[in-house]
Design an enzyme around this catalytic site. Sequence first.
Site, PDB file in Angstrom:
ATOM      1  N   ASN A   1       0.871  -1.180   0.000  1.00 38.05           N
ATOM      2  CA  ASN A   1       0.000   0.000   0.000  1.00 38.05           C
ATOM      3  C   ASN A   1       0.902   1.223   0.000  1.00 38.05           C
ATOM      4  O   ASN A   1       1.533   1.528   1.010  1.00 38.05           O
ATOM      5  CB  ASN A   1      -0.881  -0.063   1.257  1.00 38.05           C
ATOM      6  CG  ASN A   1      -1.676   1.210   1.471  1.00 38.05           C
ATOM      7  OD1 ASN A   1      -1.752   2.067   0.600  1.00 38.05           O
ATOM      8  ND2 ASN A   1      -2.279   1.330   2.656  1.00 38.05           N
ATOM      9  N   TRP A   2       0.958   1.889  -1.141  1.00 37.73           N
ATOM     10  CA  TRP A   2       1.877   3.023  -1.253  1.00 37.73           C
ATOM     11  C   TRP A   2       1.328   4.300  -0.620  1.00 37.73           C
ATOM     12  O   TRP A   2       2.010   5.333  -0.608  1.00 37.73           O
ATOM     13  CB  TRP A   2       2.240   3.268  -2.735  1.00 37.73           C
ATOM     14  CG  TRP A   2       3.120   2.205  -3.315  1.00 37.73           C
ATOM     15  CD1 TRP A   2       3.588   1.071  -2.683  1.00 37.73           C
ATOM     16  CD2 TRP A   2       3.659   2.157  -4.646  1.00 37.73           C
ATOM     17  NE1 TRP A   2       4.372   0.334  -3.544  1.00 37.73           N
ATOM     18  CE2 TRP A   2       4.426   0.975  -4.756  1.00 37.73           C
ATOM     19  CE3 TRP A   2       3.556   2.987  -5.770  1.00 37.73           C
ATOM     20  CZ2 TRP A   2       5.093   0.616  -5.938  1.00 37.73           C
ATOM     21  CZ3 TRP A   2       4.216   2.639  -6.944  1.00 37.73           C
ATOM     22  CH2 TRP A   2       4.981   1.461  -7.007  1.00 37.73           C
ATOM     23  N   LYS A   3       0.085   4.260  -0.169  1.00 33.93           N
ATOM     24  CA  LYS A   3      -0.526   5.435   0.479  1.00 33.93           C
ATOM     25  C   LYS A   3      -0.316   6.687  -0.380  1.00 33.93           C
ATOM     26  O   LYS A   3      -0.319   6.584  -1.602  1.00 33.93           O
ATOM     27  CB  LYS A   3       0.035   5.603   1.897  1.00 33.93           C
ATOM     28  CG  LYS A   3      -0.122   4.311   2.708  1.00 33.93           C
ATOM     29  CD  LYS A   3       0.146   4.459   4.177  1.00 33.93           C
ATOM     30  CE  LYS A   3      -0.079   3.124   4.873  1.00 33.93           C
ATOM     31  NZ  LYS A   3       0.089   3.197   6.313  1.00 33.93           N
TER      32      LYS A   3
ATOM     33  N   HIS B   1      -9.384   1.131   4.818  1.00 34.78           N
ATOM     34  CA  HIS B   1      -8.120   1.263   5.540  1.00 34.78           C
ATOM     35  C   HIS B   1      -8.313   2.177   6.757  1.00 34.78           C
ATOM     36  O   HIS B   1      -9.077   3.141   6.707  1.00 34.78           O
ATOM     37  CB  HIS B   1      -7.035   1.830   4.612  1.00 34.78           C
ATOM     38  CG  HIS B   1      -5.677   1.769   5.224  1.00 34.78           C
ATOM     39  ND1 HIS B   1      -5.237   2.714   6.122  1.00 34.78           N
ATOM     40  CD2 HIS B   1      -4.689   0.866   5.114  1.00 34.78           C
ATOM     41  CE1 HIS B   1      -4.016   2.387   6.525  1.00 34.78           C
ATOM     42  NE2 HIS B   1      -3.652   1.267   5.928  1.00 34.78           N
TER      43      HIS B   1
ATOM     44  N   GLU C   1      -6.669   4.512   7.937  1.00 36.54           N
ATOM     45  CA  GLU C   1      -6.440   5.940   7.711  1.00 36.54           C
ATOM     46  C   GLU C   1      -7.657   6.592   7.073  1.00 36.54           C
ATOM     47  O   GLU C   1      -7.945   7.762   7.323  1.00 36.54           O
ATOM     48  CB  GLU C   1      -5.175   6.131   6.859  1.00 36.54           C
ATOM     49  CG  GLU C   1      -3.924   5.867   7.689  1.00 36.54           C
ATOM     50  CD  GLU C   1      -2.749   5.309   6.908  1.00 36.54           C
ATOM     51  OE1 GLU C   1      -2.735   5.384   5.663  1.00 36.54           O
ATOM     52  OE2 GLU C   1      -1.821   4.775   7.559  1.00 36.54           O
TER      53      GLU C   1
ATOM     54  N   GLU D   1      -5.353  -5.235  10.461  1.00 36.19           N
ATOM     55  CA  GLU D   1      -4.318  -4.240  10.723  1.00 36.19           C
ATOM     56  C   GLU D   1      -4.602  -3.553  12.049  1.00 36.19           C
ATOM     57  O   GLU D   1      -5.394  -2.604  12.103  1.00 36.19           O
ATOM     58  CB  GLU D   1      -4.301  -3.198   9.601  1.00 36.19           C
ATOM     59  CG  GLU D   1      -4.017  -3.796   8.232  1.00 36.19           C
ATOM     60  CD  GLU D   1      -3.429  -2.764   7.290  1.00 36.19           C
ATOM     61  OE1 GLU D   1      -2.306  -2.994   6.834  1.00 36.19           O
ATOM     62  OE2 GLU D   1      -4.061  -1.728   7.050  1.00 36.19           O
TER      63      GLU D   1
ATOM     64  N   GLY E   1       2.574   1.893  10.942  1.00 38.01           N
ATOM     65  CA  GLY E   1       3.527   2.993  10.824  1.00 38.01           C
ATOM     66  C   GLY E   1       4.207   3.358  12.135  1.00 38.01           C
ATOM     67  O   GLY E   1       4.840   4.399  12.241  1.00 38.01           O
TER      68      GLY E   1
ATOM     69  N   SER F   1       3.519  -2.449  10.307  1.00 36.01           N
ATOM     70  CA  SER F   1       4.970  -2.531  10.486  1.00 36.01           C
ATOM     71  C   SER F   1       5.572  -3.867  10.063  1.00 36.01           C
ATOM     72  O   SER F   1       6.486  -4.378  10.714  1.00 36.01           O
ATOM     73  CB  SER F   1       5.343  -2.201  11.935  1.00 36.01           C
ATOM     74  OG  SER F   1       4.908  -0.891  12.276  1.00 36.01           O
TER      75      SER F   1
ATOM     76  N   GLY G   1       2.857  -1.217   4.291  1.00 34.52           N
ATOM     77  CA  GLY G   1       2.871   0.202   3.963  1.00 34.52           C
ATOM     78  C   GLY G   1       4.290   0.677   3.722  1.00 34.52           C
ATOM     79  O   GLY G   1       4.863   0.480   2.654  1.00 34.52           O
ATOM     80  N   GLY G   2       4.889   1.265   4.730  1.00 35.52           N
ATOM     81  CA  GLY G   2       6.214   1.873   4.624  1.00 35.52           C
ATOM     82  C   GLY G   2       7.246   1.019   3.900  1.00 35.52           C
ATOM     83  O   GLY G   2       7.966   1.510   3.019  1.00 35.52           O
TER      84      GLY G   2
HETATM   85  P1  PGA Z   1       2.925   0.066   7.722  1.00 33.75           P
HETATM   86  O1  PGA Z   1       1.443   0.285   7.125  1.00 33.75           O
HETATM   87  O2  PGA Z   1       3.450  -1.183   7.081  1.00 33.75           O
HETATM   88  O3  PGA Z   1       3.683   1.299   7.314  1.00 33.75           O
HETATM   89  O4  PGA Z   1       2.784  -0.074   9.195  1.00 33.75           O
HETATM   90  C1  PGA Z   1       0.590  -0.787   6.923  1.00 33.75           C
HETATM   91  C2  PGA Z   1      -0.708  -0.304   6.311  1.00 33.75           C
HETATM   92  O5  PGA Z   1      -1.183   0.779   6.703  1.00 33.75           O
HETATM   93  O6  PGA Z   1      -1.286  -0.960   5.413  1.00 33.75           O
END
Ligand code: PGA
Length: 251
Positions: A11-13, A97, A99, A169, A175, A215, A236-237
Amino acid sequence: MGKRKPLIAGNWKMFKTCTEAVETASKLVKLSSNVTDTDIMIAPTFTSLALVSKVVAGTNVGLGAQNLFWEAQGAYTGEISAQMILSAGCSYVIIGHSERRQFFSETDSSVNKKINSAIQSGLIPVMCIGETGPERDADKTFSILDKQVQMGLEGFSSGNLRSLVIAYEPVWAIGTGKTATSGQAQEVHRFLRSLIEKKFDKNLAESIRILYGGSVKPDNIAELMSMPDIDGALVGGASLDPEVFSKIIHF
Ligand code: PGA
């Protein structure tokens, strides 16, 4: 168990311009070309989808969007429909998600409509659920997840949900560098699988892929993947750098 093909999704956000997205996807395609036993998906921003779809066409890297709006078309300024996402070359879409729930008023009921729209159009929905830190501390993890699953999947039959992917998640692990331990994640994944069995049936419970997210890094993926009910990861990251993401894909 063990019959489900793993899915590692990135997920590149809200990261990467069009140029950067194409560059990252091109590197990833090369680094992951030898992978056959794991499904791979990346979800760039909407503006990069059509460009990245050209890069991944005919490869083992699948493309996903990070959200959709449930109406087919109309006067909904700023929104994007399932058909538009499909026409940009996607086969997956991330829905709900944390967020989006936190910053963009996403609710279980909007998640439900979005999943319906994704399924009707033939997109594979990746439904994200998870408890916050305070909810876990108050021992509400299972009741929160129960509510998110019940409401998010309200009105569907197991036949509709054959392509559904669930991503667990824990919000406190996204994150933050704090990963749920593999044991904590496994406990929740098992609970979710039993919930699917109760709400739908055993077949769906056994075939549905439940990803862990929060993470995930090259150094914790192997242990997470060794758990019987963890079928992959939503990253994500660590998905932004193709070298790092490739290590996760090659767990
Ligand atoms: P993260 O994000 O790997 O940066 O913790 C995961 C996500 O939000 O899908």
